[in-house]
Design a protein around this motif. Structure first.
Motif, mmCIF file in Angstrom:
data_model
loop_
_atom_site.group_PDB
_atom_site.id
_atom_site.type_symbol
_atom_site.label_atom_id
_atom_site.label_comp_id
_atom_site.label_asym_id
_atom_site.label_seq_id
_atom_site.Cartn_x
_atom_site.Cartn_y
_atom_site.Cartn_z
ATOM 1 N N ALA A 44 0.836 -1.208 0.000
ATOM 2 C CA ALA A 44 0.000 0.000 0.000
ATOM 3 C C ALA A 44 0.868 1.254 0.000
ATOM 4 O O ALA A 44 0.598 2.210 -0.746
ATOM 5 C CB ALA A 44 -0.923 -0.012 1.208
ATOM 6 N N LYS A 45 1.913 1.264 0.826
ATOM 7 C CA LYS A 45 2.816 2.423 0.856
ATOM 8 C C LYS A 45 3.560 2.567 -0.464
ATOM 9 O O LYS A 45 3.772 3.683 -0.952
ATOM 10 C CB LYS A 45 3.798 2.293 2.018
ATOM 11 C CG LYS A 45 3.185 2.555 3.383
ATOM 12 C CD LYS A 45 4.247 2.521 4.477
ATOM 13 C CE LYS A 45 3.630 2.822 5.842
ATOM 14 N NZ LYS A 45 4.660 2.755 6.925
ATOM 15 N N PHE A 46 3.973 1.441 -1.028
ATOM 16 C CA PHE A 46 4.662 1.493 -2.326
ATOM 17 C C PHE A 46 3.738 2.098 -3.366
ATOM 18 O O PHE A 46 4.139 2.981 -4.136
ATOM 19 C CB PHE A 46 5.095 0.083 -2.748
ATOM 20 C CG PHE A 46 5.943 0.060 -3.990
ATOM 21 C CD1 PHE A 46 7.313 -0.108 -3.902
ATOM 22 C CD2 PHE A 46 5.376 0.214 -5.258
ATOM 23 C CE1 PHE A 46 8.104 -0.118 -5.052
ATOM 24 C CE2 PHE A 46 6.145 0.216 -6.405
ATOM 25 C CZ PHE A 46 7.522 0.043 -6.301
ATOM 26 N N HIS A 47 2.501 1.645 -3.409
ATOM 27 C CA HIS A 47 1.530 2.137 -4.391
ATOM 28 C C HIS A 47 1.353 3.638 -4.277
ATOM 29 O O HIS A 47 1.335 4.360 -5.292
ATOM 30 C CB HIS A 47 0.194 1.423 -4.176
ATOM 31 C CG HIS A 47 -0.758 1.539 -5.314
ATOM 32 N ND1 HIS A 47 -1.431 2.712 -5.608
ATOM 33 C CD2 HIS A 47 -1.152 0.633 -6.254
ATOM 34 C CE1 HIS A 47 -2.201 2.518 -6.663
ATOM 35 N NE2 HIS A 47 -2.060 1.275 -7.073
ATOM 36 N N GLU A 48 1.262 4.118 -3.056
ATOM 37 C CA GLU A 48 1.064 5.555 -2.832
ATOM 38 C C GLU A 48 2.321 6.352 -3.155
ATOM 39 O O GLU A 48 2.253 7.361 -3.862
ATOM 40 C CB GLU A 48 0.647 5.787 -1.382
ATOM 41 C CG GLU A 48 0.445 7.257 -1.040
ATOM 42 C CD GLU A 48 0.071 7.477 0.414
ATOM 43 O OE1 GLU A 48 -0.244 8.631 0.777
ATOM 44 O OE2 GLU A 48 0.101 6.494 1.197
ATOM 45 N N ARG A 49 3.467 5.900 -2.634
ATOM 46 C CA ARG A 49 4.714 6.669 -2.791
ATOM 47 C C ARG A 49 5.124 6.792 -4.250
ATOM 48 O O ARG A 49 5.571 7.857 -4.690
ATOM 49 C CB ARG A 49 5.839 6.010 -1.982
ATOM 50 C CG ARG A 49 7.231 6.576 -2.244
ATOM 51 C CD ARG A 49 7.317 8.047 -1.876
ATOM 52 N NE ARG A 49 8.602 8.625 -2.221
ATOM 53 C CZ ARG A 49 8.915 9.137 -3.410
ATOM 54 N NH1 ARG A 49 8.005 9.151 -4.398
ATOM 55 N NH2 ARG A 49 10.107 9.634 -3.641
ATOM 56 N N TYR A 50 4.953 5.748 -5.028
ATOM 57 C CA TYR A 50 5.423 5.760 -6.410
ATOM 58 C C TYR A 50 4.288 5.970 -7.408
ATOM 59 O O TYR A 50 4.455 5.760 -8.607
ATOM 60 C CB TYR A 50 6.242 4.494 -6.696
ATOM 61 C CG TYR A 50 7.427 4.427 -5.749
ATOM 62 C CD1 TYR A 50 8.465 5.345 -5.828
ATOM 63 C CD2 TYR A 50 7.461 3.489 -4.718
ATOM 64 C CE1 TYR A 50 9.517 5.324 -4.932
ATOM 65 C CE2 TYR A 50 8.513 3.455 -3.818
ATOM 66 C CZ TYR A 50 9.534 4.376 -3.925
ATOM 67 O OH TYR A 50 10.579 4.358 -3.024
#
Length: 209
Positions: free
Chosen positions: A167-173
């Protein structure tokens, strides 16, 4: 007919190990990484829809930031690069581009193209998001394995990582709504021996009918 000669492919498969300790001074050029990924895209995929793209982290600042998302795994920072394979659950929306290219390259006739575009569009549009995600996840696994084997063939080592905050990866990138981060692959020069690993005997896994 059987042969006792061991192929290069089999040797590479046997030599590949999951390496987590890397020489952090070793670098791999963008050109080498791009060629490796280009070769890996020969991987098969459902309906040849190729539901993948790649984000390559190959500078220490970006790798350090990624490490915080990847549960502080050391190899994310110390490897020469980390390749994130991004899955696409809306892969059918580029079916015309892919099959038109197949015609241009002489792989299909126009009649075959038209039939396959119609059938593929109908099937994938009717499928649920969950079903298309499952298909894309399977396909990204196929190309991940090709990347790891190609890397080993070039004297490089890898480890596949599914353990990271998706989820954090999806948001950050800033991935699109129809995209998902499938797997991270560290790639570089090993600085230590990888652990060996056992395998369940194939006799326990195979049934002939």
């Amino acid at each position: 007919m059987t042969t006792s000669t061991q192929s290069t492919v089999l040797q590479v498969m046997q030599d590949r190990k999951s390496v987590r300790i890397y020489d952090d001074s070793h670098t791999i050029s963008n050109e080498v990484l791009t060629k490796l990924l280009s070769d890996a895209t020969t991987a098969p995929s459902s309906s040849n829809l190729q539901p993948w793209r790649f984000i390559v982290f190959n500078n220490k600042a970006s790798q350090q930031e990624l490490r915080t998302i990847a549960y502080n795994q050391e190899q994310v920072e110390t490897a020469s690069a980390v390749i994130a394979i991004i899955g696409n659950r809306d892969m059918h929306k580029r079916v015309e581009r892919i099959y038109n290219q197949n015609v241009t390259e002489g792989h299909l006739s126009e009649a075959q193209r038209d039939m396959m575009i119609e059938n593929t569009t109908k099937a994938y549009t009717a499928a649920s998001d969950a079903a298309r995600t499952q298909i894309a996840t399977f396909d990204t696994g196929l190309i991940a394995m090709q990347i790891m084997l190609l890397a080993k063939d070039q004297g490089l080592d890898t480890v596949a990582m599914g353990g990271f905050d998706k989820a954090k990866f999806h948001e950050r990138y800033e991935l699109a709504d129809y995209e998902f981060p499938a797997v991270l692959l560290s790639i570089g020069k090993a600085a230590g021996e990888a652990y060996g690993s056992s395998r369940i005997p194939v006799e326990e896994l195979v049934t002939f009918k």
